[in-house]
Design an enzyme around this catalytic site. Structure first.
Site, mmCIF file in Angstrom:
data_model
loop_
_atom_site.group_PDB
_atom_site.id
_atom_site.type_symbol
_atom_site.label_atom_id
_atom_site.label_comp_id
_atom_site.label_asym_id
_atom_site.label_seq_id
_atom_site.Cartn_x
_atom_site.Cartn_y
_atom_site.Cartn_z
ATOM 1 N N HIS A 489 49.229 52.306 0.720
ATOM 2 C CA HIS A 489 48.302 53.273 0.127
ATOM 3 C C HIS A 489 48.103 52.995 -1.354
ATOM 4 O O HIS A 489 46.996 53.100 -1.881
ATOM 5 C CB HIS A 489 48.865 54.696 0.291
ATOM 6 C CG HIS A 489 48.554 55.321 1.601
ATOM 7 N ND1 HIS A 489 47.264 55.541 2.028
ATOM 8 C CD2 HIS A 489 49.357 55.778 2.589
ATOM 9 C CE1 HIS A 489 47.294 56.118 3.217
ATOM 10 N NE2 HIS A 489 48.542 56.272 3.579
ATOM 11 N N ARG A 586 33.956 45.991 11.563
ATOM 12 C CA ARG A 586 35.161 46.291 12.355
ATOM 13 C C ARG A 586 34.801 47.294 13.446
ATOM 14 O O ARG A 586 34.791 48.501 13.228
ATOM 15 C CB ARG A 586 36.253 46.872 11.461
ATOM 16 C CG ARG A 586 36.680 45.979 10.300
ATOM 17 C CD ARG A 586 37.799 46.666 9.518
ATOM 18 N NE ARG A 586 38.286 45.878 8.409
ATOM 19 C CZ ARG A 586 37.875 46.023 7.151
ATOM 20 N NH1 ARG A 586 36.946 46.933 6.854
ATOM 21 N NH2 ARG A 586 38.375 45.275 6.189
ATOM 22 N N CYS A 782 36.692 37.097 4.884
ATOM 23 C CA CYS A 782 36.458 38.546 4.970
ATOM 24 C C CYS A 782 37.741 39.343 4.761
ATOM 25 O O CYS A 782 37.743 40.560 4.932
ATOM 26 C CB CYS A 782 35.827 38.913 6.306
ATOM 27 S SG CYS A 782 36.843 38.478 7.740
#
Length: 850
Positions: A489, A586, A782
């Site tokens: 995070h 995605r 990517c």
């Protein structure tokens, strides 16, 4: 068709619900019931939606046996009640239950799989905590599952006698290598289904535990080699015990491997020694400041991990240091509370948890979109009645409130860790909330950000998600943590805020080196108390100039800059940032959080939302990348000891071939209805044969541009042969680093290894680049590496023909490329490949590109 009970899970958090459903389905040996999720909001946020719940109830009612609805808290109950007014279920009964969402779901799924009635399924779900309570506290310590005393051995015998039944006992040995885990537990419960037998199991020297569902068996914790005593009462007692004895003897159908010969038990593995962080390094030259982690010269004998700080969010700044408070101290066990004080102590838990939940909600109201979801999730954890009740149960046994909260929340966090993957990362959220509640109860300083109006560099051991989400980029100049990794995070939100950040900086918090700190979020460099001349070399932080929509190097070499997206909203953000297309769509966003595969029509609608944002531009659609840290309930990958090396990505088509075919149908249909230039690529490809099979399937549906992800070293090594069967490749640098360096990318302690600057990783990228250049094939990147401006230039020098990243990273990458020639990029790539380690690689690239 036999009528069966369907189950609906209503939760504020889709990830939490997905993990609970995956665990419950894993425990069902075969033919599980229908389980439908109504978790989170339609846009992927935290919350509940009555209409989504109504649709889920209608879907769960399809098998005609009734619907049981489990809810987590607060508005989930209100949403479920409102949904009943809209749900189209005919005469099928629907029941809302107060059962705990995790334990109750486990019990309900296993019971419904055995064909039980709605009444029986609900009763088992509501009683799911009874077994745990009986195991963790003595029978007279507190209320049982239904509010009365937990049944004692005597009570059980009385029940048996009243029924005119016989008692039977048998002793068994646990032969499974992993003990009585999920599958054995499910088989034991299945053996009891519909039988007149009340079962109790006892470990040696312990009180028997009544088995009314799978939770009690998992809480038992029986390991390989242990002997258990099984006792049963009822007309079917002897038959049930005979069946169970056979199951134990057979290892429940699993391979039986002794602890002595397995190679994974019975031996101690020595941990690598920590470097002496207090040892003196080479003195820095006069006037250069003290490096946070001096690096030895060539040939020096040194711990290769020493000073391996990892830059995860670019930028070079300096400022005064502010340290985060230390961790909240673990409360002592202490003497048992007098019974007369326990009720008041239980009330304190609720008051403290309410205060923490309210504080987090208040902070959420002031936070940005990313931070709000994390803070609201923390508030939901603090408000979780199951966790509070678990703490109260410990108080009923004599524990003080702080100790009870510490143990109850700690147990829940460890359960999340045990699930693995991304679910394991949520354990940090639970630990954070635990610390806040305990601090409130004990008067300690709670974890949190400094209260200051002056700019600062924040140094911490690690940051809780709630703290990272609240960082003010106008005050926090940079962020440094001792723990964490590139996918934590801390890293993700720091990049989102545009705050330079360094993680895995050992000793930075525990042994601070000064009052001010220079931080380079690209190289990981830290310099304590930097001298004036070094500070003068740092330009003020300025925003990169806006991207004009054309990526190119300083000498005109075109390098399209594309966006990574997961849904239509991301695509719209990318279009506003003038991204030249989408390099990674995605598609798993359409699949996650569901108990069943989305229909082709649902997929078409989701894909069109992304394609519509880029008319006339290239959109690369990655097929489903499920498995590992993204498990799906409807993809039967089985229990895997190392999911990252298991059935994931394209490999899911081996166990569910129709899943890939239907997705390709949907992609082709969506492409036909929109004006984007659609390409498709497969994830987790390791062989040329896999690539050829995927290309054949895609082209059979009229999809002309077909590629594969290079995430495994084998794919990089075979790149020249891959181009014989596909049109382009795209490098997923996160996984490529993980597999090249044999370092779990979710493990913060290995962050220094799992670094895209590793020379071996860049060499593999260059190999793929050379293969593409030889045939004129596209070589995209990517992964997260593309969003680092300095590394992006290195990737172009290694042969990348396009770069795809989060939309907000595009301007900085574009600015770096425009200041660099293609020849400089190539020289930097060669220097990185020739480097000994990541520090040398970064330094070599910086010397050429800056």
């Amino acid at each position: 068709m036999t009528e069966r009970v369907g189950i609906v899970v209503v939760s504020h958090s889709a990830p939490l619900a997905e993990a609970a459903v995956a665990l419950a389905l894993e425990m069902t040996p075969s033919d599980p019931p229908r389980v439908v999720l109504a978790a989170g909001t339609a846009d992927g946020g935290t919350g509940t939606d009555a209409m989504r719940v109504a649709e889920a109830i209608g879907e769960a009612a399809a098998d005609g046996g009734g619907v049981l609805v489990l809810m987590d808290l607060g508005s989930a109950v209100l949403s479920a009640e409102m949904a009943l007014e809209f749900a189209d279920v005919g005469e099928t009964p629907v029941r809302l239950t107060s059962a705990p969402i995790v334990e109750g779901l486990l019990a309900a799924v296993v019971t419904a799989a055995a064909g039980a009635s709605l009444d029986a399924v609900e009763a088992e779900a509501r009683g799911a905590l009874g077994a745990k309570s009986a195991h963790l506290v003595e029978d007279d310590a507190g209320p049982g599952a239904d509010g009365g005393a937990a049944p004692s051995e005597g009570a059980g015998s009385a029940e048996a006698a009243a029924a005119g039944s016989v008692d039977a006992t048998v002793e068994v040995e646990v032969r499974n290598r992993d003990g009585v885990h999920a599958r054995p537990a499910a088989l034991i419960v299945a053996a009891l289904a519909g039988r007149d037998a009340k079962l109790r199991i006892a470990r040696a020297g312990a009180e028997p535990v009544r088995v009314s569902g799978p939770t009690a068996l998992l809480a038992l914790g029986a390991r390989q080699g242990e002997r258990l005593t099984l006792s049963a009462a009822g007309a079917d007692a002897r038959a049930v015990l005979d069946e169970l004895a056979a199951l134990f003897a057979d290892g429940f159908g699993e391979p039986i491997e002794s602890a002595e010969t397995s190679g994974t038990a019975g031996g101690d593995v020595a941990a690598p020694p920590d470097s002496d962080s207090g040892a003196a390094g080479a003195a820095p030259p006069p006037g250069t400041g003290r490096a946070a982690a001096p690096r030895a010269g060539r040939g020096a004998a040194t711990d290769p991990r020493a000073g391996a700080s990892l830059g995860v969010s670019p930028g070079r700044v300096a400022g005064r240091v502010v340290r985060m408070p230390g961790p909240v101290a673990e409360p002592p066990e202490g003497a048992a509370l007098p019974e007369g004080e326990r009720e008041a102590e239980s009330q304190r838990v609720g008051e403290a948890a309410d205060a923490v939940a309210e504080a987090l909600r208040a902070r959420a109201a002031r936070a940005g979109e990313e931070g709000r979801a994390i803070l609201e999730a923390g508030a939901a954890i603090a408000a979780d009645e199951d966790l509070r009740e678990a703490a109260r149960g410990r108080i009923g046994a004599g524990a003080a409130a702080p100790r009870a909260v510490w143990e109850a929340f700690g147990e829940a966090a460890e359960a999340l860790r045990a699930v693995g993957g991304r679910t394991a990362e949520r354990a940090a959220d639970v630990f954070d909330v635990r610390a806040r509640i305990v601090a409130r109860l004990t008067g300690q300083q709670p974890p949190g950000l400094p209260d200051t109006d002056e700019p600062y560099v924040l140094v911490a051991r690690d940051l809780a998600p709630a703290d990272t989400a609240m960082l003010d980029p106008g005050l926090c100049l940079a962020l440094v943590t001792e723990e964490g990794g590139p996918t934590s995070h801390t890293a993700i939100l720091a990049r989102g805020h545009g705050i330079p950040a360094v993680v895995a900086a050992r000793g930075a918090w525990s042994e601070p080196g000064g009052d001010s700190l220079l931080v380079d979020g690209s190289t990981g460099e830290l310099v304590w108390d930097p001298p004036a001349e070094l500070l003068a070399s740092i330009a003020e932080r300025v925003e990169a100039p806006p991207f004009d929509g054309t990526g190119r190097t300083g000498d005109g070499q075109r390098v399209p800059l594309l966006a990574n997206v997961g849904k239509a909203g991301d695509a719209e953000e990318g279009a506003r940032a003038l991204a030249e297309g989408v390099g990674l769509f995605r598609t798993e966003f359409c699949f996650l959080g569901r108990a069943e595969e989305p229909s082709v029509d649902e997929q078409i609608e989701a894909y069109r939302g992304v394609l519509a944002a880029f008319p006339g531009k290239r959109v690369v659609v990655r097929t489903l990348d499920a498995g590992s840290d993204k498990p799906l309930a409807f993809v039967p990958t089985g229990e895997e000891e190392n999911p990252a090396l298991g059935v994931r990505g394209l490999r899911t088509s081996w166990v569910a071939p129709g899943l890939l075919d239907r997705q390709l149908d949907a992609i082709a249909a969506a492409a036909a209805q929109e004006r984007a230039e659609v390409a498709v690529m497969a994830p987790m490809v390791a062989t040329v044969a896999e690539a050829a099979d995927f290309a054949e399937r895609a082209r059979a549906r009229g999809i002309e541009h077909v590629g594969v992800m290079i995430e495994t070293p084998s794919a990089a090594l075979l790149a020249d042969r891959l181009f014989d069967v596909i049109d382009f490749v795209s490098l997923g640098t996160n996984d490529l680093a993980q597999y090249t360096m044999a370092a779990d990318r979710l493990l913060g302690s290995l962050a220094a290894l799992n670094d895209p600057w590793q020379p071996a990783v860049v060499e593999l990228i260059a190999r793929a680049g050379s293969a593409g250049a030889a045939v004129g094939g596209g070589v995209g990147v990517c992964g997260e590496a593309a969003s680092d401006p300095l590394l992006a230039a290195v990737l172009v020098g290694a042969g990348a023909t396009s770069l795809s990243m989060a939309a907000r990273a595009i301007p900085a990458v574009a600015a770096q490329l425009r200041e660099t020639t293609l020849e400089q990029c190539r020289q930097a790539a060669e220097a990185v490949v020739a480097a000994r380690d990541t520090a040398e690689a970064r330094a070599a690239a910086a010397a050429i590109l800056r």
